[in-house]
Design a protein around this motif. Structure first.
Motif, mmCIF file in Angstrom:
data_model
loop_
_atom_site.group_PDB
_atom_site.id
_atom_site.type_symbol
_atom_site.label_atom_id
_atom_site.label_comp_id
_atom_site.label_asym_id
_atom_site.label_seq_id
_atom_site.Cartn_x
_atom_site.Cartn_y
_atom_site.Cartn_z
ATOM 1 N N THR A 183 13.800 39.673 -89.278
ATOM 2 C CA THR A 183 14.125 38.652 -89.888
ATOM 3 C C THR A 183 15.738 37.998 -89.354
ATOM 4 O OG1 THR A 183 12.700 38.677 -91.804
ATOM 5 C CG2 THR A 183 14.462 36.824 -91.822
ATOM 6 N N LYS A 184 15.822 36.999 -88.738
ATOM 7 C CA LYS A 184 17.291 36.411 -88.665
ATOM 8 C C LYS A 184 17.935 35.734 -89.883
ATOM 9 C CE LYS A 184 17.704 33.190 -85.354
ATOM 10 N NZ LYS A 184 17.834 32.674 -84.072
ATOM 11 N N LEU A 185 19.140 36.780 -90.371
ATOM 12 C CA LEU A 185 19.842 36.268 -91.349
ATOM 13 C C LEU A 185 21.134 35.761 -90.892
ATOM 14 C CD1 LEU A 185 20.178 36.092 -94.376
ATOM 15 C CD2 LEU A 185 20.982 38.441 -94.183
ATOM 16 N N ILE A 186 21.454 34.471 -91.467
ATOM 17 C CA ILE A 186 22.617 33.702 -90.652
ATOM 18 C C ILE A 186 23.352 33.280 -92.154
ATOM 19 C CG2 ILE A 186 23.434 31.742 -89.612
ATOM 20 C CD1 ILE A 186 20.685 31.860 -87.827
ATOM 21 N N VAL A 187 24.692 33.475 -91.958
ATOM 22 C CA VAL A 187 25.442 32.968 -93.102
ATOM 23 C C VAL A 187 26.778 32.479 -92.442
ATOM 24 C CG1 VAL A 187 27.038 33.720 -94.994
ATOM 25 C CG2 VAL A 187 24.952 35.022 -94.645
ATOM 26 N N ASP A 188 27.106 31.160 -92.810
ATOM 27 C CA ASP A 188 28.045 30.491 -92.244
ATOM 28 C C ASP A 188 29.083 30.661 -93.485
ATOM 29 O OD1 ASP A 188 26.765 29.524 -90.179
ATOM 30 O OD2 ASP A 188 26.560 27.331 -90.784
ATOM 31 N N VAL A 189 30.095 31.044 -93.394
ATOM 32 C CA VAL A 189 31.058 31.419 -94.095
ATOM 33 C C VAL A 189 32.356 30.551 -94.054
ATOM 34 C CG1 VAL A 189 32.962 33.116 -95.049
ATOM 35 C CG2 VAL A 189 30.586 33.951 -94.106
ATOM 36 N N HIS A 190 32.874 30.019 -95.164
ATOM 37 C CA HIS A 190 34.011 29.125 -95.434
ATOM 38 C C HIS A 190 34.780 29.617 -96.386
ATOM 39 C CE1 HIS A 190 32.022 26.277 -92.634
ATOM 40 N NE2 HIS A 190 30.821 26.345 -93.115
ATOM 41 N N PRO A 191 36.036 29.274 -96.724
ATOM 42 C CA PRO A 191 36.790 29.578 -97.434
ATOM 43 C C PRO A 191 36.414 29.669 -99.006
ATOM 44 C CG PRO A 191 38.220 28.422 -96.271
ATOM 45 C CD PRO A 191 36.794 28.069 -95.805
ATOM 46 N N GLU A 192 35.463 28.543 -99.509
ATOM 47 C CA GLU A 192 34.892 28.407 -100.714
ATOM 48 C C GLU A 192 33.597 28.292 -100.879
ATOM 49 O OE1 GLU A 192 38.605 26.266 -103.218
ATOM 50 O OE2 GLU A 192 37.440 25.003 -102.112
ATOM 51 N N VAL A 193 32.982 28.188 -99.777
ATOM 52 C CA VAL A 193 31.359 27.658 -99.911
ATOM 53 C C VAL A 193 30.812 28.918 -98.734
ATOM 54 C CG1 VAL A 193 29.698 25.799 -99.115
ATOM 55 C CG2 VAL A 193 31.877 25.562 -100.519
ATOM 56 N N ALA A 194 29.581 29.082 -98.808
ATOM 57 C CA ALA A 194 28.599 29.567 -97.778
ATOM 58 C C ALA A 194 27.399 29.006 -97.632
ATOM 59 C CB ALA A 194 28.453 31.144 -98.166
ATOM 60 N N LEU A 195 26.745 28.967 -96.707
ATOM 61 C CA LEU A 195 25.602 28.250 -96.302
ATOM 62 C C LEU A 195 24.436 29.585 -95.676
ATOM 63 C CD1 LEU A 195 27.551 25.947 -95.940
ATOM 64 C CD2 LEU A 195 25.674 24.728 -95.424
ATOM 65 N N TYR A 243 20.868 30.702 -93.798
ATOM 66 C CA TYR A 243 19.785 30.057 -93.011
ATOM 67 C C TYR A 243 19.012 31.347 -92.565
ATOM 68 C CZ TYR A 243 23.046 26.087 -92.102
ATOM 69 O OH TYR A 243 23.880 24.992 -92.043
ATOM 70 N N LEU A 244 17.666 30.913 -92.282
ATOM 71 C CA LEU A 244 16.829 32.082 -92.086
ATOM 72 C C LEU A 244 16.165 31.540 -90.615
ATOM 73 C CD1 LEU A 244 14.744 33.520 -95.096
ATOM 74 C CD2 LEU A 244 16.553 34.824 -93.777
ATOM 75 N N GLY A 245 16.085 32.521 -89.675
ATOM 76 C CA GLY A 245 15.233 32.184 -88.563
ATOM 77 C C GLY A 245 16.037 31.139 -87.610
ATOM 78 N N ASP A 246 15.165 30.222 -87.182
ATOM 79 C CA ASP A 246 15.691 28.913 -86.349
ATOM 80 C C ASP A 246 15.575 27.916 -87.115
ATOM 81 O OD1 ASP A 246 16.050 30.609 -83.799
ATOM 82 O OD2 ASP A 246 13.966 30.546 -83.466
ATOM 83 N N ASP A 247 15.367 27.891 -88.304
ATOM 84 C CA ASP A 247 15.215 26.497 -89.270
ATOM 85 C C ASP A 247 16.629 26.163 -89.606
ATOM 86 O OD1 ASP A 247 15.049 24.872 -91.218
ATOM 87 O OD2 ASP A 247 13.672 26.028 -92.551
ATOM 88 N N PRO A 248 16.744 24.740 -88.949
ATOM 89 C CA PRO A 248 18.083 24.302 -89.038
ATOM 90 C C PRO A 248 18.654 23.981 -90.461
ATOM 91 C CG PRO A 248 16.736 22.704 -88.058
ATOM 92 C CD PRO A 248 15.826 23.884 -88.398
ATOM 93 N N SER A 249 17.726 23.891 -91.343
ATOM 94 C CA SER A 249 18.103 23.548 -92.799
ATOM 95 C C SER A 249 18.548 24.912 -93.543
ATOM 96 C CB SER A 249 17.082 22.936 -93.612
ATOM 97 O OG SER A 249 16.634 21.558 -92.683
ATOM 98 N N PRO A 250 19.623 24.563 -94.209
ATOM 99 C CA PRO A 250 20.059 25.863 -94.960
ATOM 100 C C PRO A 250 19.024 26.212 -96.199
ATOM 101 C CG PRO A 250 21.583 24.135 -95.614
ATOM 102 C CD PRO A 250 20.686 23.624 -94.301
#
Length: 345
Positions: free
Chosen positions: A122-134, A136-143
Motif C-alpha cells: 500500500t502506498k502511504l502518503i503523509v503531507d507534513v506541515h507545521p500544524e497540520v498533516a494530510l 493519502y492512500l495509493g493514487d487517490d487524490p483526496s485525503p
C-alpha cells in the motif's frame, strides 16, 4: 521542487537502525526493510530541510495484526508525531513520553476506517506541515484523513522523520518531496465549547505514586487543562508505567440541587469519588475482544445527587499498560459549569 527517493535497505547509511531490530527482507518480490518489534522506529539521520513536505512510503502488513507508519516532527525518541496504517484503518497517534496515545486520540478526527489492507503493498502518503498533516492512500487524490491539530506542533524538529512499526511490517521505497504550505487552518482546543458541553476542562493532578498507596499522601500537584476532545491526557504529563497511579481533582459549580448524570471514560483503572463518597471503581484497557481501552465520555453513565454550589470530584487513575492513560468527564446539565481546579486537602 526538491526531494529524494531511496530504499531504506540500501547501504548508504541514511537511516539509523539503532536497536530497532530492523533488517533487510523481501515481501511479494520486493526488497524492503523488515521490522517486527513493538513500537520501534528507524530514524533518518539527517533532518529534512523543508517546513512543508510529502513523505511517500511503500508499506505492507504481512499478517492479520500489524501496524506500519511514518513518524515526523520528532522532539526526541519518546515524543513525536505518528501516522500509521493498521489492517483496517489509518490512525493518528502522537507518541508522548514513550507511549502510543491512540486510546486518547480516537474517533473521526484521528481515525479513518479502511478495507482490509493486509497481505499487499500500500502506498502511504503523509503531507507534513507545521500544524497540520494530510494522509493519502495509493493514487487517490483526496485525503483519507486530515489532522488539523498536530499535538507536538512547535515542540519538535519539523524535519526529523522516521519509519515506525508495531509487530511485523515492511517498508520499501520511500520518497520525500518539498510541497507548498497548506491553506488548511489549524484547529486549536476550544475549552469554551467543551464547557458548554458539560466537560470538566481543568484538573489538579498529583505526581505519580505507587498503586495501593494512600492517595491522601499524593503531592507535586499541577493544574492541567484537557485536550481538544475533553480528555485529561496523563501521557503528556508523565511516563506511563504499569503500577503507577495519580490523583486528579476538580470542582464543579451547580446552580440548583438535583439528580442528573455524570458521563465519563478512562483508561486503565479508575476509582471515583464525588463529594467524598465513592461512586465507581472499574477497569477499561486493551483487552480484545472484550475492551479496547479507548477513552470516550459515554463509557459509563451514573446518576448523581448534586449539591447547589460547589461539588468536588476526585479520581484515582492507575496505569496498567503503556498506552493511553487518562480520563474525561461531563456533567449533562446546563445548570453546571466546571470551576477552577483546586486541591481538596
Amino acid at each position: 521542487m526538491a526531494g529524494w527517493t531511496r530504499n531504506p535497505v540500501d547501504e548508504d547509511g541514511n537511516f539509523d537502525f539503532g536497536d530497532s531490530g530492523a533488517r533487510p527482507g523481501q515481501f511479494l518480490g520486493t526488497r524492503a526493510l523488515y521490522m517486527d518489534k513493538a513500537g520501534a522506529a528507524v530514524w533518518l539521520r539527517d533532518e529534512i530541510p523543508f517546513s512543508s513536505y510529502r513523505v511517500e512510503a511503500e508499506a505492507a502488513i504481512p499478517e492479520s495484526v500489524g501496524f506500519v507508519g511514518i513518524a515526523f516532527a520528532a522532539k526526541d525518541e519518546d515524543n513525536y508525531e505518528l501516522i500509521y496504517l493498521a489492517p483496517v484503518e489509518i490512525q493518528y497517534d502522537p507518541v508522548m513520553n514513550g507511549s502510543m496515545t491512540w486510546q486518547i486520540y480516537n474517533g473521526p478526527r484521528y481515525q479513518k476506517p479502511l478495507p482490509d489492507t493486509t497481505g499487499s503493498w500500500t502506498k502511504l502518503i503523509v503531507d507534513v506541515h507545521p500544524e497540520v498533516a494530510l494522509v493519502y492512500l495509493g493514487d487517490d487524490p483526496s485525503p483519507q484523513l486530515i489532522v488539523s491539530n498536530l499535538q507536538h506542533k512547535g515542540e519538535g524538529r519539523q524535519g526529523a522523520i522516521g519509519l515506525w512499526n508495531f509487530l511485523p511490517a515492511y517498508v520499501g521505497r520511500i520518497s520525500v518531496t518539498e510541497i507548498e504550505p497548506t491553506a488548511i487552518k489549524a484547529r486549536g482546543t476550544n475549552l469554551r465549547e467543551l464547557v458548554k458541553e458539560g466537560f470538566v476542562t481543568e484538573w489538579l493532578v498529583s505526581e505519580p505514586y505507587p498503586e495501593n498507596t494512600a492517595p491522601e499522601q499524593a503531592s507535586g500537584w499541577r493544574t492541567v487543562a484537557v485536550e481538544e476532545n475533553g480528555t485529561l491526557n496523563l501521557n503528556r504529563q508523565y511516563t506511563a508505567r504499569p503500577g503507577l497511579a495519580v490523583t486528579a481533582e476538580a470542582v464543579v459549580n451547580v446552580a440548583e440541587e438535583g439528580e442528573f448524570p455524570i458521563d465519563f471514560g478512562f483508561s486503565d483503572h479508575l476509582k471515583l469519588w464525588i463529594n467524598g463518597e465513592p461512586v465507581y471503581e472499574g477497569s477499561w484497557r486493551w483487552q480484545p475482544p472484550a475492551s479496547d481501552g479507548r477513552i470516550t465520555a459515554d463509557l459509563v453513565t451514573l446518576p448523581i445527587r448534586w449539591h447547589a454550589g460547589e461539588n468536588r470530584i476526585r479520581a484515582e487513575l492507575t496505569c496498567a499498560e503503556t498506552f493511553g492513560w487518562g480520563l474525561c468527564a461531563a456533567i449533562r446539565t446546563n445548570r453546571s459549569r466546571p470551576a477552577e481546579a483546586q486541591a481538596l486537602r
